[in-house]
Design an enzyme around this catalytic site. Structure first.
Site, short mmCIF file in Angstrom:
data_model
loop_
_atom_site.label_atom_id
_atom_site.label_comp_id
_atom_site.label_asym_id
_atom_site.label_seq_id
_atom_site.Cartn_x
_atom_site.Cartn_y
_atom_site.Cartn_z
CB CYS A 24 -0.91 0.00 1.23
SG CYS A 24 -0.01 0.12 2.80
CG HIS B 282 3.85 -6.00 11.49
ND1 HIS B 282 2.68 -5.74 12.17
CD2 HIS B 282 4.85 -5.60 12.32
CE1 HIS B 282 2.95 -5.20 13.34
NE2 HIS B 282 4.26 -5.11 13.45
CB SER C 204 3.56 -5.15 4.97
OG SER C 204 3.04 -6.35 5.51
CD GLU D 130 -3.15 1.26 13.14
OE1 GLU D 130 -4.25 1.84 13.04
OE2 GLU D 130 -2.74 0.42 12.31
CB CYS E 128 -5.92 2.09 5.46
SG CYS E 128 -5.23 0.59 4.76
CG ASN F 110 -2.50 -6.13 5.87
OD1 ASN F 110 -2.53 -6.63 4.76
ND2 ASN F 110 -1.37 -5.70 6.41
#
Length: 347
Positions: free
Chosen positions: A39, A68, A294, A153, A221, A251
């Protein structure tokens, strides 16, 4: 008498064949999700480490993993990045970068005490949630932060307003939530959650707190949402979904869960192609393939090569969204890079 073909093999040739044999004769394909992988926030963070190494030389210290992903971290370590768990591990006077997941204000204070030069690579979408937390805390709201306990986070966001934030780790946590004033309560969320599970939690919170305020814009997001929509599409046709991503990637884990919830008979998370179990392919003619936010595409390419060697050479891209968002580098790097460019050009 049965006379139809099975897996493309006409009667009577299929008599006595195993499912593995029949799968071997059937048309096999890979459905490749788009969008997938990096992303904008991850791309920015990884480039920031690389640019810092070019600009200042090794070592560059990074507080926690920049993103990550095992491969990304190992690659940056080879270039001279040193990943640390706490600020105290960074020698005084050094350069430290904060990861894409963000940090609490206390971490900035610790860095200042140790006279560290800091580069903040926090994803701008995470920064948005931090600012929302600060704003609502100033207005004396109770903030219900939907997220997973212990995630970096969540720790960073909670640190922005520790006296106002309560963590809600899924719908099962709602029964235990209490607030000071039910007319002044708002929910925020970790950016990398399952959209469906988050809304299930929000619905449960709204039943308990009818005046619950929503954030001014969606906290999950765009990339997380897009990748979950894509994996749902894969699950419609694939007997097996492979998600490339690390086991500490929120994610990526959510994408496996979303695939299963959307009806995929099987879904697995792997870092590298050699982690795939060939037994997963038994009876499978269609494999869905995607990757977490990621994950660099080189790892997906490795899985495609692995599958092609086993007869899954037909690759069809399944596109569900276009992504054109980009983020500029951290301001600390932009400033120094501009100064360096001016010096080299003699201006």
């Amino acid at each position: 008498m049965i006379t139809e073909a099975v897996c493309g093999v006409p009667w009577p040739a299929w008599r006595g064949l195993t499912m593995v044999d029949m799968t071997a004769t059937a048309a096999r394909r890979v459905l490749l999700a788009a969008p997938r992988g990096y992303c904008a926030g991850v791309d920015r963070a990884v480039i920031a480490v690389e640019k810092a190494l070019e600009q200042y030389g090794a070592p560059i210290y990074v507080r926690h993993e920049i993103v990550h992903n095992k491969y990304v971290v190992q690659t940056l370590e080879k270039k001279g990045a040193i990943f640390v768990d706490v600020t105290a591990e960074v020698p005084e006077g050094s350069i430290v970068m904060f990861s894409a997941h963000g940090v609490a204000p206390t971490v900035h204070e610790e860095a200042a005490e140790r006279k560290l030069a800091t580069i903040d690579a926090t994803c701008p979408l995470v920064t948005k949630v931090h600012k929302e937390a600060v704003r609502f805390a100033k207005e004396d709201y109770d903030i219900l932060l939907i997220g997973h306990e212990g995630h970096e986070e969540v720790i960073g966001t909670s640190g922005e307003a520790p006296d106002h934030i309560t963590l809600v780790d899924g719908p099962e946590d709602v029964a235990n939530v209490s607030v000071r004033d039910e007319s002044k309560v708002v929910w925020l969320s970790q950016t990398t959650l399952s959209v469906d599970e988050t809304m299930e939690t929000v619905d449960a919170l709204k039943q308990k707190f009818p005046n619950l305020l929503s954030p001014p814009s969606d906290d999950i997001c765009y990339a997380t949402q897009n990748r979950q929509i894509a994996v749902k599409k894969l699950a419609e046709d694939a007997q097996l979904v492979i998600v490339v991503g690390s086991k500490n990637s929120s994610n990526s884990i959510r994408m496996v869960e979303v695939a299963l919830d959307a009806g995929a008979p099987a879904a697995h998370l792997v870092d590298f192609a050699d982690e795939i179990d060939e037994a997963w392919l038994e009876g499978v003619t269609t494999v869905g393939l995607t990757s977490g936010a990621s994950v660099p595409d080189v790892l997906v390419d490795g899985v495609l090569e692995w599958l092609a060697e086993r007869g899954y050479g037909d690759v069809e891209t399944v596109k569900t969204a276009d992504e054109s968002i980009t983020f500029s580098l951290p301001k600390e790097l932009r400033r120094d890079l501009r100064a360096e460019a001016a010096r080299l050009s003699g201006k």
